[in-house]
Design a protein around this motif. Structure first.
Motif: not given
Length: 259
Positions: A17, A55, A243
């Motif tokens: 991320r 992410g 994510l």
């Protein structure tokens, strides 16, 4: 001490991320897949430019047949920071083939330039960046000198992939595996030594530079954010599965690509 042979391996599925990974393959083959649907196979001169943004999960490794055969594998990966305004943008994947880069040469033919991203003297590479960045792979023949115009608001560095040479007007010596950081100025100069090693016919360098972001940075593991609180949030989001999930795609397992 008994010497041991170590097989080249990639990575298991892992998160990112807040930044971009730029994987450039000079020789060999590399497979990539991510939870946002990006991925593919890159080989000689190809680049994968993955923007993690808010992410995702991804995996990267040489294919099993290359590992088994002991094939050649030579490349590098850069981590490119994103400005705060773009850290939570939607992920993006760029597949930059070696044949699409901007090819240039010096007037005397002493150097070949591959402009992967950014602009060099009015010639733009195919890579799309979020802040002004230039990435160039230069092959410099023995004894040849390369001086490139460079934006004065950019920083600049040269990473030596292979060979020996010197940088700057004072010809500071550099060799394979070393990085030279240039000072302020409007040009970069690289020179190849007259004699190179028998297995390295030319000086191979990656020239990089960009406009400094000048923002606070908090980095830990696979995350590059602006504050510690943002790092903690990234770890929490990963642990809670926010994510992404590992896609069930034929040919890719949780541990890597399978033939």
């Amino acid at each position: 001490m008994t010497p041991q042979l170590v097989s080249p391996k990639g990575t298991p599925w892992h998160p990112h991320r807040g930044f971009e990974t730029v994987t450039y393959i000079i020789d060999g083959i590399f497979d990539h897949q991510d939870s946002n649907g990006g991925g593919g196979t890159i080989t000689n001169g190809d680049t994968q430019w993955m923007t993690a943004g808010s992410g995702l999960l991804h995996i990267e490794a040489p294919p099993e047949h290359l590992v088994v055969s002991g094939g050649l594998f030579h490349g590098l990966q850069l981590w490119v920071n994103l400005p705060a305004k773009d850290k939570m943008m939607a992920p993006r994947y760029q597949d930059i083939r070696g044949g699409s880069v901007q090819l240039l040469s010096t007037p005397d033919g002493g150097a070949l330039l591959r402009v992967i991203a950014g602009e060099l003297d009015g010639h733009a590479g195919p890579g799309i960046t979020h802040t002004p960045i230039t990435m160039v792979h230069a092959t410099v023949a023995p004894g040849a000198e390369l001086t490139l115009p460079w934006r004065e608001d950019f920083n600049g560095l040269a990473y030596v992939l292979a060979g020996r040479g010197s940088v700057g007007p004072d010809r500071r010596p550099v060799h394979m595996g070393q990085t030279a950081v240039f000072g302020a100025g409007s040009s970069l100069t690289v020179r190849a030594d007259d004699k190179q090693d028998s297995h390295t016919p030319d000086l191979e360098v990656v020239l990089l530079g960009g406009q400094p972001i000048r923002e606070p940075m908090a980095h830990y593991g696979p995350f590059v954010m602006n504050t510690k609180d943002e790092l903690m949030q990234a770890f929490e989001d990963f642990q809670k599965g926010r994510l992404g999930t590992v896609p069930a795609v034929h040919g890719m397992s949780a541990s890597g690509p399978q033939d």
